[in-house]
Design an enzyme around this catalytic site. Structure first.
Site, short mmCIF file in Angstrom:
data_model
loop_
_atom_site.label_atom_id
_atom_site.label_comp_id
_atom_site.label_asym_id
_atom_site.label_seq_id
_atom_site.Cartn_x
_atom_site.Cartn_y
_atom_site.Cartn_z
CG HIS A 44 -1.90 -1.10 1.21
ND1 HIS A 44 -2.80 -1.29 0.18
CD2 HIS A 44 -2.12 -2.10 2.08
CE1 HIS A 44 -3.53 -2.35 0.43
NE2 HIS A 44 -3.13 -2.87 1.57
CG HIS A 76 -2.33 -8.71 1.31
ND1 HIS A 76 -1.53 -7.97 0.51
CD2 HIS A 76 -2.83 -7.86 2.23
CE1 HIS A 76 -1.52 -6.70 0.93
NE2 HIS A 76 -2.30 -6.62 1.97
CD GLU A 128 -3.29 -11.67 6.81
OE1 GLU A 128 -2.67 -10.59 6.75
OE2 GLU A 128 -3.37 -12.34 7.86
CG ASN A 229 0.86 -2.52 8.99
OD1 ASN A 229 1.70 -1.79 9.49
ND2 ASN A 229 0.83 -2.79 7.70
CB SER A 272 3.14 -1.03 3.18
OG SER A 272 2.20 -0.26 3.87
S1 SF4 Z 1 2.94 -7.72 8.58
FE1 SF4 Z 1 4.61 -8.34 7.23
S2 SF4 Z 1 5.67 -10.03 8.33
FE2 SF4 Z 1 3.66 -9.73 9.27
S3 SF4 Z 1 2.34 -11.17 8.20
FE3 SF4 Z 1 2.12 -9.23 7.13
S4 SF4 Z 1 3.62 -9.33 5.49
FE4 SF4 Z 1 4.15 -10.92 6.95
#
Ligand code: SF4
Length: 286
Positions: A44, A76, A128, A229, A272
């Site tokens: 992203h 994902h 995901e 995230n 990201s």
């Molecule tokens: S945040 Fe990064 S290390 Fe964690 S599951 Fe997703 S892609 Fe994998």
């Protein structure tokens, strides 16, 4: 006001994203004559997507009926149906699903095969989660996605009727989302198995940022507003100290007053966010 500026150690690309970006670039440089496609945005971040485009790595949002070249599955992960479609279209498939995401898919499959009522904690539209759900549903129809107790209440009757309940969690979810769900399921299920599949990279980033927030007047979270995230990280920190979430250094102009009045500023970034974007933010604050 003198500024004490700190950068978090766990800021920026996690290993899953780093692996995906580096491998995609390597694939193109080793196969200059082949088409290289990525299904969905690899990460992203618009700057990175543009850089990949310039290298000849194209983002596609759907699998065409016929394809030529390499098609990359991003970190994902995807559903088995999509993986199959990529192969049937004639692409060479390169699966860059993060190993941590693969573990969640495997755990969900295991639970579904073992006759557990499977609860996937996360948002149903997150790519995901779509992949985890589709993998588990190959083995059982008793699979649901929920990101709150409210949503799970719709399945209370089915859960109570089932002997065993199993939980997996989308890798970038927060513990504060998982905990009330576990508490609720404990109260209504006969046997409960919880696999805390929140990835370590996310957990370490969050816990370090929380510590930094305690000693900062201002936290700056750098990363895309589309990244789950990064958005979660900003939400957590807002409960501890003044926090702003920006995509890049140009947005800092909107926060001149709050930056000017803060003596201790700490910076963190989502999984990201490229290093150069973080560096530009630090430079501009200085
Ligand atoms: S945040 Fe990064 S290390 Fe964690 S599951 Fe997703 S892609 Fe994998």
């Amino acid at each position: 006001m003198p500024k004490n500026i700190k950068l978090a150690k766990f800021a920026g690309f996690c290993y899953g994203v780093k692996r995906a970006v580096e491998t995609a670039k390597k694939l193109k440089s080793e196969n200059p004559d082949k088409n290289v496609f990525v299904l969905g945005e690899l990460i992203h971040n618009t700057d990175v997507i543009n850089e990949l485009e310039q290298l000849g790595i194209k983002t596609i949002n759907e699998v065409p009926d016929k394809g030529d070249g390499i098609c990359v599955v991003r970190s994902h992960g995807e559903s088995p149906e999509i993986i199959d479609k990529i192969r049937r279209a004639g692409f060479e498939l390169v699966d860059l699903t993060c190993p941590d995401v693969k573990k969640v898919q495997q755990k969900a499959i295991e639970l579904a095969k073992d006759d557990y009522f499977v609860v996937i904690v996360g948002k149903s539209e997150h790519p995901e989660v779509v992949g985890i759900n589709a993998n588990a549903r190959l083995w059982s129809n008793n699979v649901v996605v929920a990101s709150s107790v409210e949503q799970l209440k719709d399945y209370e009757k089915a859960i109570k009727a089932h002997k065993k309940v199993g939980v997996v969690v989308q890798t970038t979810q927060m513990l504060r989302t998982l905990n009330p769900i576990v508490e609720y399921l404990t109260s209504i299920s006969k046997e409960l198995h919880v696999a805390n599949t929140i990835c370590q990279s996310t957990a370490m980033r969050q816990s370090e940022a929380k510590e930094l927030a305690k000693e900062s007047d201002l936290m700056i979270v750098v990363g895309s507003k589309k990244s789950a995230n990064t958005t979660h990280l900003a939400e957590i920190l807002k409960n501890i100290t003044k926090t702003i979430h920006i995509e890049n250094d140009t947005e800092l102009d909107n926060y001149k007053d709050v930056i000017g009045s803060s003596a201790n500023i700490s910076i963190t970034a989502g999984a990201s966010t490229p290093q150069n974007v973080i560096e530009k933010v630090i430079e501009k604050i200085k």
